[in-house]
Design an enzyme around this catalytic site. Structure first.
Site, PDB file in Angstrom:
ATOM      1  N   SER A  36      58.661  -4.440  30.876  1.00  0.00           N
ATOM      2  CA  SER A  36      59.347  -5.980  30.567  1.00  0.00           C
ATOM      3  C   SER A  36      60.673  -5.931  29.925  1.00  0.00           C
ATOM      4  O   SER A  36      60.973  -5.132  29.168  1.00  0.00           O
ATOM      5  CB  SER A  36      58.271  -6.621  29.779  1.00  0.00           C
ATOM      6  OG  SER A  36      56.884  -6.448  30.291  1.00  0.00           O
TER       7      SER A  36
HETATM    8  N1  SAH Z   1      53.928  -3.797  28.520  1.00  0.00           N
HETATM    9  C1  SAH Z   1      54.337  -3.107  29.691  1.00  0.00           C
HETATM   10  C2  SAH Z   1      54.388  -3.939  30.780  1.00  0.00           C
HETATM   11  C3  SAH Z   1      53.767  -3.252  31.950  1.00  0.00           C
HETATM   12  S1  SAH Z   1      53.861  -4.397  33.636  1.00  0.00           S
HETATM   13  C4  SAH Z   1      55.598  -2.318  29.589  1.00  0.00           C
HETATM   14  O1  SAH Z   1      56.377  -2.665  28.696  1.00  0.00           O
HETATM   15  O2  SAH Z   1      55.835  -1.282  30.297  1.00  0.00           O
HETATM   16  C5  SAH Z   1      52.055  -4.852  33.583  1.00  0.00           C
HETATM   17  C6  SAH Z   1      51.053  -3.807  33.747  1.00  0.00           C
HETATM   18  O3  SAH Z   1      49.788  -4.515  33.813  1.00  0.00           O
HETATM   19  C7  SAH Z   1      51.195  -3.063  34.911  1.00  0.00           C
HETATM   20  O4  SAH Z   1      51.282  -1.551  34.611  1.00  0.00           O
HETATM   21  C8  SAH Z   1      49.932  -3.316  35.511  1.00  0.00           C
HETATM   22  O5  SAH Z   1      49.409  -2.206  36.304  1.00  0.00           O
HETATM   23  C9  SAH Z   1      48.783  -3.608  34.602  1.00  0.00           C
HETATM   24  N2  SAH Z   1      47.804  -4.571  35.082  1.00  0.00           N
HETATM   25  C10 SAH Z   1      47.731  -5.430  35.935  1.00  0.00           C
HETATM   26  N3  SAH Z   1      46.462  -6.007  36.013  1.00  0.00           N
HETATM   27  C11 SAH Z   1      45.731  -5.203  35.092  1.00  0.00           C
HETATM   28  C12 SAH Z   1      44.303  -5.335  34.626  1.00  0.00           C
HETATM   29  N4  SAH Z   1      43.327  -6.010  35.393  1.00  0.00           N
HETATM   30  N5  SAH Z   1      44.059  -4.467  33.437  1.00  0.00           N
HETATM   31  C13 SAH Z   1      44.965  -3.745  32.955  1.00  0.00           C
HETATM   32  N6  SAH Z   1      46.141  -3.601  33.429  1.00  0.00           N
HETATM   33  C14 SAH Z   1      46.554  -4.233  34.409  1.00  0.00           C
END
Ligand code: SAH
Length: 223
Positions: free
Chosen positions: A70
């Site tokens: 993000s």
């Molecule tokens: N805070 C993280 C953002 C990751 S993007 C960073 O800064 O790197 C969002 C993440 O949510 C992705 O890796 C995606 O695979 C995950 N995601 C989506 N649906 C999900 C769910 N139901 N449970 C757990 N993770 C999920």
């Protein structure tokens, strides 16, 4: 060494300081604890090798598997909205690269983080371990829309992917006075919501517009 002869660590420190000043403080994030954590966690370690030059850009970046790390500002904004005290328990849904997980651990929280894509967990864990932050973090692979059933309730819940509505299981996992920060909207655009558990139930208020990758699970998008 960088191309200009400056040691990489020094250069990254300067880039991080500038990121905090121009992208985060300048947009109104005031929490000293959050600003300090953003200054301490080396974002370049959470960014893919081919994106290193962009590690401190004012943008989300590709993180592999169609996912993103993000934008720094939105991460800082969400952490400020959570208003965690050291020692509080927080559930993070969407570990991704582990960048936000590292910030939560640096803020002194007891972190439970869950990620849907199993292959993303090991690299995230390795990064946390290299920074000495893994002691404060429990990690699991699974559907975070269902919460962390054996984890009890949480003072903070942070969802880093976009949901069509607040998943009921997450609302139920909120401790009294607990705070849930989650992007809610359609698949392209959302509003960040802050939901607080008070004596009369959940009170929800919209914060700012945002755009996250979809939250995929039983209590969110189906794919
Ligand atoms: N805070 C993280 C953002 C990751 S993007 C960073 O800064 O790197 C969002 C993440 O949510 C992705 O890796 C995606 O695979 C995950 N995601 C989506 N649906 C999900 C769910 N139901 N449970 C757990 N993770 C999920």
């Amino acid at each position: 060494m960088g191309g200009d002869g400056t040691p990489a660590g020094e250069r990254d420190g300067a880039r991080r300081e500038e990121m905090v000043r121009t992208q985060i403080e300048a947009r109104g994030v005031r929490s000293a604890a959050v600003l300090d954590a953003m200054r301490r966690v080396p974002r370049e370690r959470f960014v893919l090798a081919e994106e290193q030059a962009r590690a401190y850009e004012d943008a989300a970046l590709p993180a592999g598997d169609g996912q993103t790390i993000s934008q720094p500002y939105i991460v800082a904004y969400m952490l400020e909205a959570l208003a965690l005290e050291p020692g509080q328990r927080v559930l993070e849904v969407g570990t991704g690269t582990g960048y936000q997980t590292a910030l939560l651990a640096t803020l002194g929280a007891e972190v439970y983080t869950i990620e849907r894509i199993p292959g993303m967990l090991a690299p995230a864990e390795a990064r946390l371990r290299a920074l000495g932050l893994h002691d404060r973090v429990r990690m699991a692979s699974g559907d975070g829309t269902l919460g962390w059933p054996e984890g009890g309730t949480f003072e903070g819940i942070l969802v880093a992917a976009a949901a069509p509505r607040i998943p009921p299981a997450l609302a139920s996992a909120l401790a009294p006075e607990g705070r849930l920060v989650i992007p809610v909207g359609d698949r392209e655009r959302q509003h960040l919501l802050l939901a607080t558990r008070g004596v009369h139930g959940l009170v929800t208020r919209p914060l700012i517009p945002c755009a996250f990758v979809p939250l995929v699970g039983e209590q969110a998008w189906k794919s």
